[in-house]
Design a protein around this motif. Structure first.
Motif, PDB file in Angstrom:
ATOM      1  N   PRO A  41      49.177 -38.350  25.480  1.00  0.00           N
ATOM      2  CA  PRO A  41      49.372 -38.370  24.066  1.00  0.00           C
ATOM      3  C   PRO A  41      48.887 -36.752  23.654  1.00  0.00           C
ATOM      4  O   PRO A  41      48.940 -36.639  22.230  1.00  0.00           O
ATOM      5  N   GLY A  42      47.816 -36.132  24.285  1.00  0.00           N
ATOM      6  CA  GLY A  42      47.136 -34.868  23.679  1.00  0.00           C
ATOM      7  C   GLY A  42      48.341 -34.252  24.187  1.00  0.00           C
ATOM      8  O   GLY A  42      48.351 -32.987  22.280  1.00  0.00           O
ATOM      9  N   THR A  43      48.882 -33.280  24.373  1.00  0.00           N
ATOM     10  CA  THR A  43      50.498 -33.240  24.314  1.00  0.00           C
ATOM     11  C   THR A  43      50.647 -33.325  22.774  1.00  0.00           C
ATOM     12  O   THR A  43      51.622 -32.119  22.823  1.00  0.00           O
ATOM     13  N   PHE A  44      51.874 -34.365  23.385  1.00  0.00           N
ATOM     14  CA  PHE A  44      52.578 -35.106  21.920  1.00  0.00           C
ATOM     15  C   PHE A  44      51.898 -34.217  20.078  1.00  0.00           C
ATOM     16  O   PHE A  44      52.095 -33.911  19.818  1.00  0.00           O
ATOM     17  N   ALA A  45      50.963 -34.861  20.676  1.00  0.00           N
ATOM     18  CA  ALA A  45      49.903 -34.047  19.313  1.00  0.00           C
ATOM     19  C   ALA A  45      49.092 -33.113  18.719  1.00  0.00           C
ATOM     20  O   ALA A  45      49.842 -32.341  17.459  1.00  0.00           O
ATOM     21  N   GLN A  46      50.051 -32.041  20.147  1.00  0.00           N
ATOM     22  CA  GLN A  46      50.130 -30.619  20.004  1.00  0.00           C
ATOM     23  C   GLN A  46      51.070 -29.967  19.607  1.00  0.00           C
ATOM     24  O   GLN A  46      51.162 -28.962  19.113  1.00  0.00           O
ATOM     25  N   LEU A  47      52.510 -31.080  20.206  1.00  0.00           N
ATOM     26  CA  LEU A  47      53.370 -30.129  20.151  1.00  0.00           C
ATOM     27  C   LEU A  47      54.544 -30.049  18.617  1.00  0.00           C
ATOM     28  O   LEU A  47      54.773 -29.313  17.575  1.00  0.00           O
ATOM     29  N   GLN A  48      53.484 -31.773  17.719  1.00  0.00           N
ATOM     30  CA  GLN A  48      54.189 -32.496  16.688  1.00  0.00           C
ATOM     31  C   GLN A  48      52.746 -30.967  15.363  1.00  0.00           C
ATOM     32  O   GLN A  48      53.179 -31.011  14.644  1.00  0.00           O
ATOM     33  N   LEU A  49      51.954 -30.482  15.634  1.00  0.00           N
ATOM     34  CA  LEU A  49      51.180 -29.755  14.590  1.00  0.00           C
ATOM     35  C   LEU A  49      51.632 -28.449  15.576  1.00  0.00           C
ATOM     36  O   LEU A  49      52.238 -27.975  14.295  1.00  0.00           O
ATOM     37  N   LEU A  62      62.276 -31.281  21.447  1.00  0.00           N
ATOM     38  CA  LEU A  62      60.837 -31.232  21.906  1.00  0.00           C
ATOM     39  C   LEU A  62      60.837 -32.937  22.588  1.00  0.00           C
ATOM     40  O   LEU A  62      60.405 -33.411  21.439  1.00  0.00           O
ATOM     41  N   THR A  63      60.916 -32.897  23.514  1.00  0.00           N
ATOM     42  CA  THR A  63      61.098 -33.962  24.211  1.00  0.00           C
ATOM     43  C   THR A  63      59.065 -33.966  24.910  1.00  0.00           C
ATOM     44  O   THR A  63      59.628 -33.391  26.137  1.00  0.00           O
ATOM     45  N   VAL A  64      58.084 -34.520  25.208  1.00  0.00           N
ATOM     46  CA  VAL A  64      56.885 -34.956  25.570  1.00  0.00           C
ATOM     47  C   VAL A  64      57.394 -35.085  26.658  1.00  0.00           C
ATOM     48  O   VAL A  64      58.188 -36.176  27.684  1.00  0.00           O
ATOM     49  N   ALA A  65      56.633 -34.781  27.897  1.00  0.00           N
ATOM     50  CA  ALA A  65      56.850 -35.217  29.112  1.00  0.00           C
ATOM     51  C   ALA A  65      56.288 -36.650  29.389  1.00  0.00           C
ATOM     52  O   ALA A  65      54.703 -36.635  28.923  1.00  0.00           O
ATOM     53  N   ASN A  66      56.347 -37.323  29.585  1.00  0.00           N
ATOM     54  CA  ASN A  66      55.191 -38.100  30.342  1.00  0.00           C
ATOM     55  C   ASN A  66      54.328 -38.312  32.105  1.00  0.00           C
ATOM     56  O   ASN A  66      53.612 -38.606  32.087  1.00  0.00           O
ATOM     57  N   LEU A  67      55.003 -37.314  32.627  1.00  0.00           N
ATOM     58  CA  LEU A  67      54.286 -37.518  34.125  1.00  0.00           C
ATOM     59  C   LEU A  67      53.540 -38.339  33.956  1.00  0.00           C
ATOM     60  O   LEU A  67      52.442 -38.079  35.080  1.00  0.00           O
ATOM     61  N   ALA A  85      62.473 -31.520  16.003  1.00  0.00           N
ATOM     62  CA  ALA A  85      62.287 -32.774  16.111  1.00  0.00           C
ATOM     63  C   ALA A  85      61.331 -32.879  17.454  1.00  0.00           C
ATOM     64  O   ALA A  85      61.981 -32.396  18.001  1.00  0.00           O
ATOM     65  N   VAL A  86      60.557 -33.733  17.470  1.00  0.00           N
ATOM     66  CA  VAL A  86      59.291 -33.084  18.422  1.00  0.00           C
ATOM     67  C   VAL A  86      60.069 -34.865  19.239  1.00  0.00           C
ATOM     68  O   VAL A  86      59.554 -36.016  17.892  1.00  0.00           O
ATOM     69  N   HIS A  87      60.029 -35.367  20.284  1.00  0.00           N
ATOM     70  CA  HIS A  87      60.359 -37.107  20.293  1.00  0.00           C
ATOM     71  C   HIS A  87      59.340 -37.691  21.879  1.00  0.00           C
ATOM     72  O   HIS A  87      58.724 -36.246  22.225  1.00  0.00           O
ATOM     73  N   SER A  88      58.955 -38.340  21.127  1.00  0.00           N
ATOM     74  CA  SER A  88      57.792 -39.248  22.065  1.00  0.00           C
ATOM     75  C   SER A  88      58.554 -39.232  23.087  1.00  0.00           C
ATOM     76  O   SER A  88      59.984 -39.091  23.354  1.00  0.00           O
ATOM     77  N   PRO A  89      57.957 -39.337  25.025  1.00  0.00           N
ATOM     78  CA  PRO A  89      58.185 -39.506  25.773  1.00  0.00           C
ATOM     79  C   PRO A  89      59.343 -40.559  26.588  1.00  0.00           C
ATOM     80  O   PRO A  89      59.512 -42.338  25.915  1.00  0.00           O
ATOM     81  N   VAL A  90      60.175 -40.710  27.802  1.00  0.00           N
ATOM     82  CA  VAL A  90      60.792 -41.082  28.104  1.00  0.00           C
ATOM     83  C   VAL A  90      59.809 -42.201  28.555  1.00  0.00           C
ATOM     84  O   VAL A  90      59.341 -42.596  28.861  1.00  0.00           O
ATOM     85  N   PRO A  91      60.291 -43.775  28.230  1.00  0.00           N
ATOM     86  CA  PRO A  91      59.528 -44.829  28.378  1.00  0.00           C
ATOM     87  C   PRO A  91      59.435 -44.801  30.204  1.00  0.00           C
ATOM     88  O   PRO A  91      60.091 -44.604  30.979  1.00  0.00           O
ATOM     89  N   GLY A 144      41.035 -22.391  14.940  1.00  0.00           N
ATOM     90  CA  GLY A 144      41.462 -22.791  13.527  1.00  0.00           C
ATOM     91  C   GLY A 144      42.025 -24.184  13.604  1.00  0.00           C
ATOM     92  O   GLY A 144      42.987 -24.350  13.328  1.00  0.00           O
ATOM     93  N   LEU A 145      41.808 -24.623  14.665  1.00  0.00           N
ATOM     94  CA  LEU A 145      42.436 -25.936  15.155  1.00  0.00           C
ATOM     95  C   LEU A 145      42.127 -27.356  15.416  1.00  0.00           C
ATOM     96  O   LEU A 145      41.560 -28.007  16.294  1.00  0.00           O
ATOM     97  N   SER A 146      41.022 -27.117  15.215  1.00  0.00           N
ATOM     98  CA  SER A 146      39.829 -28.210  15.088  1.00  0.00           C
ATOM     99  C   SER A 146      39.252 -29.432  15.515  1.00  0.00           C
ATOM    100  O   SER A 146      39.563 -29.884  15.130  1.00  0.00           O
ATOM    101  N   LYS A 147      41.483 -29.604  14.773  1.00  0.00           N
ATOM    102  CA  LYS A 147      41.861 -31.351  14.057  1.00  0.00           C
ATOM    103  C   LYS A 147      42.110 -31.373  15.555  1.00  0.00           C
ATOM    104  O   LYS A 147      42.212 -33.098  15.478  1.00  0.00           O
ATOM    105  N   LEU A 148      42.270 -30.930  16.927  1.00  0.00           N
ATOM    106  CA  LEU A 148      42.513 -31.227  17.625  1.00  0.00           C
ATOM    107  C   LEU A 148      41.696 -32.045  18.995  1.00  0.00           C
ATOM    108  O   LEU A 148      41.601 -32.244  19.955  1.00  0.00           O
ATOM    109  N   ALA A 149      40.487 -31.842  18.136  1.00  0.00           N
ATOM    110  CA  ALA A 149      38.913 -32.307  18.869  1.00  0.00           C
ATOM    111  C   ALA A 149      39.298 -33.501  19.191  1.00  0.00           C
ATOM    112  O   ALA A 149      38.725 -33.503  20.517  1.00  0.00           O
ATOM    113  N   SER A 150      39.998 -34.102  19.171  1.00  0.00           N
ATOM    114  CA  SER A 150      39.627 -35.757  19.337  1.00  0.00           C
ATOM    115  C   SER A 150      41.239 -36.636  19.986  1.00  0.00           C
ATOM    116  O   SER A 150      42.214 -35.768  19.467  1.00  0.00           O
TER     117      SER A 150
END
Length: 420
Positions: free
Chosen positions: A135-143, A119-124, A152-158, A414-420
């Motif tokens: 960044p928020g989507t990436f954190a969620q996909l990693q979780l 999975l590669t998170v979109a840079n949009l 394998a979760v990848h950071s966005p295309v630069p 049960g996903l409060s770790k995504l709060a920030s």
């Protein structure tokens, strides 16, 4: 391990859902700019769609709304909610992460060299209001897809290459658990509207995912489609297993594309909707193709889950009745009410990200059950704002209400770790 299946992960429509008309080239978004939106109704409509799909026997997951307004983004711009220009303030409040089709591009295990789901998170980055989502989507996909034995979760295309995720990506295969043909659709121009998916981004993702170059196609979206308001490919085409369902004006060189598909996957079946029966304007207005084309587990037939707006368009509904009356693979039409999302420019397909995987390998907090949806619905009913007009975006009370609503949802799931 169980057999991999297609799981549709829907974005829960967030409490900041409003109509600011931020998306250039998205006709529905522009048309409804300045109108009052109804976040509670929107979220409940999305949850009802998830329930509908689960009742069909489909695997269902969900993603949490992101933290909005994004004050960290405003800080980097040297401004605040109170002081920001109206279009910047609206971009900070945007609930557009609800459209999970733009969350990432997904290549399942059978397609990759290393046997993992990538999975590669979109840079949009082509739209300001979406560019700060990743960044928020990436954190969620990693979780959600944390097990590195399977994902394998990848950071966005630069930068500067724009990537808008699965809305411009299709996969054809005999069955979901078999190796498939991945089609990356890119744009170049579209009259006054920008092309949002760059070929360089698509090629980078194919390389990163370790795909067999003989099982990948890069196809250009037609300028005519983009200019008509098909800002993503999923507004004019959708694929499922061996079937490609497409408008005849979706691609720049359709005959070349179809020939290449059939040369790489002879079993593919291409259903072309002629403009003489459904015009591009009617297809885009009704979101005929922004539908979930799914395989029904009971009989192996296919259903098209589309917005109720399709029923209101005479040409589209006439075509659909003719389609299911035939002997083709699409045998069932399922209209669903997602009017609040539609008015902001996203239909059933926009609301979901397709991931082929064994559901047991996914973080179970993101897998839907009817009991979890009951709990989510209760939070939405109690905490989501009933309505939001763009003029309310300076309201401190609204800001606090939105933050409290999301906090309550994260706690309930049960996903409060995504709060920030």
């Amino acid at each position: 391990m169980s057999k991999p299946v297609e799981i549709n992960f829907d974005g829960i429509i967030g409490p900041s859902h409003n109509y600011a008309g931020l998306s250039l080239g998205n006709i529905a978004s522009s048309t409804n700019a300045g109108e009052t939106a109804y976040p509670r109704e929107a979220a409940l409509q999305g949850i009802a769609k998830m329930r509908h799909n689960m009742d069909l026997g489909l695997a269902q997951g969900f993603f949490m709304p992101l933290d909005r307004p994004n004050t960290g983004w405003l800080d980097k711009l040297g401004t605040s909610i109170a002081e920001a220009e109206p279009h910047i303030r609206a971009a900070a409040f945007s609930a557009s992460s609800m459209w999970a089709a733009n969350a990432a591009t997904v290549s399942p295990t059978p397609d990759s060299i290393d046997g993992k789901c990538h999975l590669t998170v979109a840079n949009l980055q082509t739209m300001p209001h979406r560019s700060h989502e990743w960044p928020g989507t990436f954190a969620q996909l990693q979780l959600a897809f944390a097990d590195q034995n399977y994902f394998a979760v990848h950071s966005p295309v630069p930068s500067p290459f724009g990537d808008e995720g699965a809305a411009n990506h299709m996969r054809l295969c005999n069955t979901h658990d078999q190796a498939g043909l991945e089609i990356f659709v890119y744009g170049k121009a579209g009259g006054p509207f920008p092309a949002r998916q760059h070929i360089e981004a698509s090629k980078a993702i194919a390389r990163t995912h370790g795909l067999d170059e003989n099982k990948v196609i890069f196809a250009q979206q037609s300028e005519t489609a983009i200019a008509a308001g098909a800002f993503h490919n999923d507004v004019v085409a959708v694929a499922n297993e061996r079937v490609l369902f497409t408008h005849e004006q979706a691609f720049a060189e359709p005959d070349v594309l179809y020939a290449e598909i059939l040369s790489k996957l002879p079993e593919a079946e291409i259903i072309i909707v002629p403009a003489s029966k459904v015009s591009l304007a009617d297809a885009i207005e009704s979101y005929l193709f922004n539908a979930q084309l799914v395989t029904l587990p009971d009989d192996g037939g296919m259903a098209l889950i589309l917005p109720t707006e399709a029923q209101g368009n005479a040409a589209v509904w006439s075509y659909l009745r003719e389609l299911v009356a035939g002997n083709g693979p699409i045998s069932k039409i399922c209209p669903v009410d997602v009017r609040q999302s539609m008015a902001n420019g996203g239909g059933p397909a926009c609301l979901r990200l397709r991931v082929v995987a064994d559901p047991e390998t996914v973080n179970q907090k993101f897998i839907a059950t009817h009991e979890k949806l009951d709990k989510i619905s209760a939070v939405v009913e109690k905490y989501w704002p009933g309505s939001i007009s763009p003029t309310q975006l300076t309201s401190v009370d609204l800001l606090n209400e939105i933050h409290e609503a999301r906090s309550q949802l994260l706690a309930a799931c049960g996903l409060s770790k995504l709060a920030s």
